[in-house]
Design a protein around this motif. Structure first.
Motif, short mmCIF file in Angstrom:
data_model
loop_
_atom_site.label_atom_id
_atom_site.label_comp_id
_atom_site.label_asym_id
_atom_site.label_seq_id
_atom_site.Cartn_x
_atom_site.Cartn_y
_atom_site.Cartn_z
N SER A 1 -25.78 6.16 26.07
CA SER A 1 -26.38 7.09 27.04
C SER A 1 -26.57 6.44 28.41
CB SER A 1 -27.74 7.58 26.52
OG SER A 1 -27.57 8.34 25.35
N ALA A 2 -26.82 5.12 28.43
CA ALA A 2 -27.10 4.43 29.69
C ALA A 2 -25.84 3.95 30.40
CB ALA A 2 -28.02 3.24 29.43
N GLU B 1 -18.10 -8.24 30.34
CA GLU B 1 -18.86 -8.84 31.44
C GLU B 1 -18.52 -8.17 32.77
OE1 GLU B 1 -18.05 -12.99 31.43
OE2 GLU B 1 -19.12 -13.35 29.53
N LEU B 2 -17.26 -7.83 32.95
CA LEU B 2 -16.82 -7.23 34.21
C LEU B 2 -17.43 -5.86 34.46
CD1 LEU B 2 -13.03 -8.23 34.23
CD2 LEU B 2 -14.83 -9.12 35.73
N VAL B 3 -17.90 -5.18 33.42
CA VAL B 3 -18.52 -3.86 33.60
C VAL B 3 -20.01 -3.88 33.27
CG1 VAL B 3 -16.34 -2.61 33.23
CG2 VAL B 3 -17.83 -3.13 31.27
N GLY B 4 -20.59 -5.08 33.19
CA GLY B 4 -22.04 -5.19 33.01
C GLY B 4 -22.53 -5.15 31.58
N LEU C 1 -12.77 0.00 31.31
CA LEU C 1 -12.46 -0.80 30.13
C LEU C 1 -11.12 -0.38 29.54
CD1 LEU C 1 -15.87 -1.03 28.21
CD2 LEU C 1 -14.61 -2.93 29.22
N ARG C 2 -10.86 0.90 29.59
CA ARG C 2 -9.60 1.41 29.02
C ARG C 2 -8.40 0.99 29.86
NH1 ARG C 2 -12.40 7.23 28.00
NH2 ARG C 2 -13.20 6.83 25.88
N HIS C 3 -8.57 1.01 31.17
CA HIS C 3 -7.46 0.62 32.06
C HIS C 3 -8.01 0.43 33.46
CE1 HIS C 3 -3.11 1.27 33.66
NE2 HIS C 3 -3.34 0.01 33.37
N VAL D 1 -17.42 -3.82 18.40
CA VAL D 1 -18.11 -4.68 19.35
C VAL D 1 -19.50 -4.11 19.65
CG1 VAL D 1 -17.95 -5.80 21.60
CG2 VAL D 1 -15.85 -5.22 20.36
N ARG D 2 -20.53 -4.82 19.21
CA ARG D 2 -21.91 -4.41 19.50
C ARG D 2 -22.30 -4.95 20.87
NH1 ARG D 2 -25.45 -1.95 16.53
NH2 ARG D 2 -24.08 -2.16 14.71
N VAL D 3 -22.88 -4.08 21.71
CA VAL D 3 -23.14 -4.45 23.11
C VAL D 3 -24.56 -4.07 23.54
CG1 VAL D 3 -20.72 -4.28 23.84
CG2 VAL D 3 -22.19 -2.24 23.93
N SER D 4 -24.99 -4.72 24.62
CA SER D 4 -26.20 -4.30 25.33
C SER D 4 -25.83 -4.13 26.80
CB SER D 4 -27.32 -5.33 25.16
OG SER D 4 -26.95 -6.58 25.73
N PHE D 5 -26.65 -3.39 27.53
CA PHE D 5 -26.37 -3.08 28.94
C PHE D 5 -27.63 -3.37 29.74
CE2 PHE D 5 -25.72 0.37 32.29
CZ PHE D 5 -24.79 -0.36 33.01
#
Length: 259
Positions: free
Chosen positions: A172-173, A223-226, A182-184, A159-163
């Motif tokens: 790093s960010a 989405e829940l973690v930005g 995300l894990r639990h 899963v490629r993501v941006s923050f």
């Protein structure tokens, strides 16, 4: 929720019992019963029969022969195809299962025939904007293993993501505490999610391993973690990997492969 263990003396509908024993799917069981291919304690079973847990169930060899002819197909689904029924003008991924799209590296002995498309259904969804391994099967046993209520089969995704504004070196960010969530620790639709394995594959890409499959689960978790999902690819289901299968092509599940 998985079915509760039967109480002593309780009975179960025959088609359900056959599925629980891994003999076939409920739909297959109904077909076999209708054809007179199922005996219970030595007698041909009627439709709707209730059976005790210790009932002796015998299957006609004709049913086994029919089952051996069923195929399971592994497709590298491109973006823009839906997993199941056509919707909003988008085609279902099964339209890609044609002789000309079979991977030349497929070593399975089957020859492609149009009859293999009958009853061929996805065993699990893969969103229209996601790519990767999609399983299509005629075999109810495979479907139950992958998407049954009690399934624990792992599905692995890159899963490629941006923050926020960060698109490079997201690792790093991104706060470690959010990675732990995300894990639990997340819930969707009012239900707590099962623990997941989530780790950085590289600074812009996460590797998710899930044992459940809620609708658009990974995108909603992110989405829940930005995080925003930029690209999502499923690379493994159980012990079967996408491997070198080219985009838009398919192969048969080999006789020696197991999920």
């Amino acid at each position: 929720m998985p079915d509760s263990p039967a109480a002593p003396g309780a009975t179960t509908r025959l088609n359900k019992r056959m599925a629980e024993l891994g003999l076939c799917s409920r739909r297959e069981a109904d077909e076999w019963i209708a054809r007179g291919w199922v005996k219970v304690d030595g007698a041909v079973a009627p439709m709707g029969l209730q059976v005790a847990p210790n009932a002796r169930i015998e299957i006609d060899p004709k049913a086994r022969g029919q089952q051996r002819e069923q195929v399971t197909i592994l497709l590298h689904k491109p973006i823009g195809y839906v997993s199941g029924q056509a919707e909003e003008g988008y085609e279902p991924a099964v339209v890609l299962v044609q002789g000309r799209n079979r991977w030349k590296g497929d070593t399975a002995p089957q020859r492609f025939a149009p009859a293999q498309l009958k009853g061929l259904a996805p065993a699990g969804r893969l969103d229209i904007d996601s790519t990767g391994l999609l399983v299509l099967t005629q075999d109810g046993r495979v479907a139950r293993q992958l998407i049954g209520e009690d399934s624990t089969t792992e599905k692995e995704y890159l899963v490629r993501v941006s923050f926020g504004p960060v698109a490079n070196d997201v690792q790093s960010a991104f706060p470690p505490a959010q990675l732990a969530r995300l894990r639990h620790g997340l819930s969707l639709d009012g239900q707590a999610l099962k623990p997941a394995k989530v780790d950085w594959q590289n600074p812009e890409q996460l590797r998710f391993v899930l044992t459940e499959g809620k609708k658009r689960q990974i995108r909603r978790m992110c989405e829940l973690v930005g995080l925003r999902v930029v690209g999502l690819k499923r690379v493994r289901i159980g012990r079967v990997t996408l491997g070198q299968l080219p985009l838009g092509q398919w192969r048969y599940l080999a006789p020696n492969e197991r999920f």
